[in-house]
Design an enzyme around this catalytic site. Sequence first.
Site, mmCIF file in Angstrom:
data_model
loop_
_atom_site.group_PDB
_atom_site.id
_atom_site.type_symbol
_atom_site.label_atom_id
_atom_site.label_comp_id
_atom_site.label_asym_id
_atom_site.label_seq_id
_atom_site.Cartn_x
_atom_site.Cartn_y
_atom_site.Cartn_z
ATOM 1 N N LYS A 145 -3.728 -8.803 -6.672
ATOM 2 C CA LYS A 145 -4.931 -9.254 -5.970
ATOM 3 C C LYS A 145 -6.113 -8.345 -6.325
ATOM 4 O O LYS A 145 -5.942 -7.126 -6.461
ATOM 5 C CB LYS A 145 -4.614 -9.206 -4.469
ATOM 6 C CG LYS A 145 -5.768 -9.080 -3.518
ATOM 7 C CD LYS A 145 -5.283 -8.982 -2.083
ATOM 8 C CE LYS A 145 -5.702 -7.668 -1.439
ATOM 9 N NZ LYS A 145 -6.898 -7.700 -0.624
ATOM 10 N N LYS A 203 0.811 -1.226 0.000
ATOM 11 C CA LYS A 203 0.000 0.000 0.000
ATOM 12 C C LYS A 203 0.836 1.264 0.000
ATOM 13 O O LYS A 203 0.306 2.353 -0.203
ATOM 14 C CB LYS A 203 -0.969 -0.005 1.190
ATOM 15 C CG LYS A 203 -1.982 -1.123 1.079
ATOM 16 C CD LYS A 203 -3.319 -0.794 1.652
ATOM 17 C CE LYS A 203 -4.290 -1.863 1.179
ATOM 18 N NZ LYS A 203 -5.669 -1.593 1.437
ATOM 19 N N LYS A 222 -10.566 -3.803 -3.371
ATOM 20 C CA LYS A 222 -11.650 -2.844 -3.234
ATOM 21 C C LYS A 222 -11.214 -1.436 -3.560
ATOM 22 O O LYS A 222 -11.998 -0.621 -3.999
ATOM 23 C CB LYS A 222 -12.091 -2.822 -1.766
ATOM 24 C CG LYS A 222 -13.231 -3.702 -1.499
ATOM 25 C CD LYS A 222 -13.902 -3.387 -0.197
ATOM 26 C CE LYS A 222 -13.310 -4.097 0.982
ATOM 27 N NZ LYS A 222 -12.695 -3.165 1.887
HETATM 28 P P1 ATP Z 1 -8.449 -3.181 0.003
HETATM 29 O O1 ATP Z 1 -8.029 -3.749 -1.274
HETATM 30 O O2 ATP Z 1 -9.161 -1.897 -0.105
HETATM 31 O O3 ATP Z 1 -7.380 -3.221 1.035
HETATM 32 P P2 ATP Z 1 -9.734 -5.656 0.343
HETATM 33 O O4 ATP Z 1 -10.420 -5.904 -0.951
HETATM 34 O O5 ATP Z 1 -8.485 -6.382 0.643
HETATM 35 O O6 ATP Z 1 -9.564 -4.122 0.546
HETATM 36 P P3 ATP Z 1 -10.694 -6.066 3.037
HETATM 37 O O7 ATP Z 1 -11.796 -5.352 3.700
HETATM 38 O O8 ATP Z 1 -9.334 -5.620 3.406
HETATM 39 O O9 ATP Z 1 -10.829 -5.942 1.467
HETATM 40 O O10 ATP Z 1 -10.854 -7.632 3.204
HETATM 41 C C1 ATP Z 1 -12.022 -8.255 3.651
HETATM 42 C C2 ATP Z 1 -11.909 -9.765 3.507
HETATM 43 O O11 ATP Z 1 -11.874 -10.126 2.138
HETATM 44 C C3 ATP Z 1 -10.639 -10.366 4.127
HETATM 45 O O12 ATP Z 1 -10.969 -11.600 4.729
HETATM 46 C C4 ATP Z 1 -9.748 -10.581 2.942
HETATM 47 O O13 ATP Z 1 -8.823 -11.636 3.170
HETATM 48 C C5 ATP Z 1 -10.750 -10.951 1.874
HETATM 49 N N1 ATP Z 1 -10.225 -10.614 0.557
HETATM 50 C C6 ATP Z 1 -9.862 -9.389 0.121
HETATM 51 N N2 ATP Z 1 -9.436 -9.416 -1.143
HETATM 52 C C7 ATP Z 1 -9.534 -10.716 -1.540
HETATM 53 C C8 ATP Z 1 -9.255 -11.402 -2.759
HETATM 54 N N3 ATP Z 1 -8.787 -10.752 -3.811
HETATM 55 N N4 ATP Z 1 -9.478 -12.734 -2.808
HETATM 56 C C9 ATP Z 1 -9.969 -13.405 -1.742
HETATM 57 N N5 ATP Z 1 -10.259 -12.810 -0.560
HETATM 58 C C10 ATP Z 1 -10.048 -11.483 -0.456
#
Ligand code: ATP
Length: 331
Positions: A199, A116, A202
Amino acid sequence: MERERRARVFSGIQPSGNLHIGNYLGALKNWVAIQDDYENYFCIVDLHALTVPQDPKELRRKIREVAAIYLAAGLDPGRCVIFRQSRVPAHAELCWLLNGIARFGELSRMTQFKDKTRKEGTESASAGLFDYPVLMAADILLYNAQLVPVGDDQRQHLELTRTLARRFNHLYGETFVVPEPMIMKSGARVMALDDPTEKMSKSSPRPGSYISILDEPDAIRRKVRRAVTDSGTEIKASPEKPAITNLLDIYSATTGRPVEEIEDEYRGRGYGQFKQDLAEAIVEVLSPVRERALALLDDPRGLDELLERGAEKAREVSRPILASAQAKMGL
Ligand code: ATP
Ligand code: LTN
């Protein structure tokens, strides 16, 4: 099974950006699947979202949106405690206590922090972003959770949580349960549709990189159609073919069918049909969630009340655990 004797589960999602199919397959779907077997705490981690700038109005809207998606995905408030992190001050309080034993070096090694801050550098990164994993450890330890169902990207944070729990117990006496990660084989690491080396995230500025849980069916179809593929035409998972491997994994996680079975079905057939069927499989899973979530969002007061009831319960359960940590440290 008696509710009191069930193992405790804790997990959370940040109310930032758009919840996507990675969040659904890696986290939410599994929470729903296990909710009968455990005593569940599912949090909307709004304090974590504040580690990067948020528009206050938008954040307020997102918090309700996540609550609606939790319910729409199938979490039952009768069986799960659903609440906002910021409504339980003990999370921030325990975070501060753990800050006293967390080390600068171990936080510097967290890949999420490195990822990040890759673009903008660490100089302007918030102290909160650096401390993010300690707040996450506080979330989990505050409930003495045994199990933490998350996506694969959270493995390192879970390992740090275990280290902090053990270190605290060693320094001050048995206080915290050392939690275990619960990471599914399939869907735990969904990659970006436009770049399978990254990955699905969001906070991505490229909407084409993710399928949002609230995307309309046609948007889902368009995004799947445009998803990058690898050279060659064979539909087979392999390390040299990260794009098709990702699509196969999404297909498998949404339908529950093993990857090999899907490969067999599409042997000798082109990407076109495969993508079309994959899009329909996703639409079939996400559309009902989207519709239920939109209906729930018509009653924002109802969502706020539900979150407040959850917070009351969370405050009650976490209070003695925080008190015990404070007492052990001499406060
Ligand atoms: P950001 O990318 O904004 O950091 P994020 O998409 O990683 O957000 P989080 O709120 O941080 O979302 O994660 C919520 C849940 O979703 C966590 O359990 C995380 O492991 C899971 N998760 C996030 N991205 C993925 C992905 N690409 N594949 C599978 N699980 C995911
Ligand atoms: N850091 C997590 C979100 C999160 C979390 C938690 C997950 C915050 N606190 C406690 C499980 C348990 C993420 O997915 N980025």
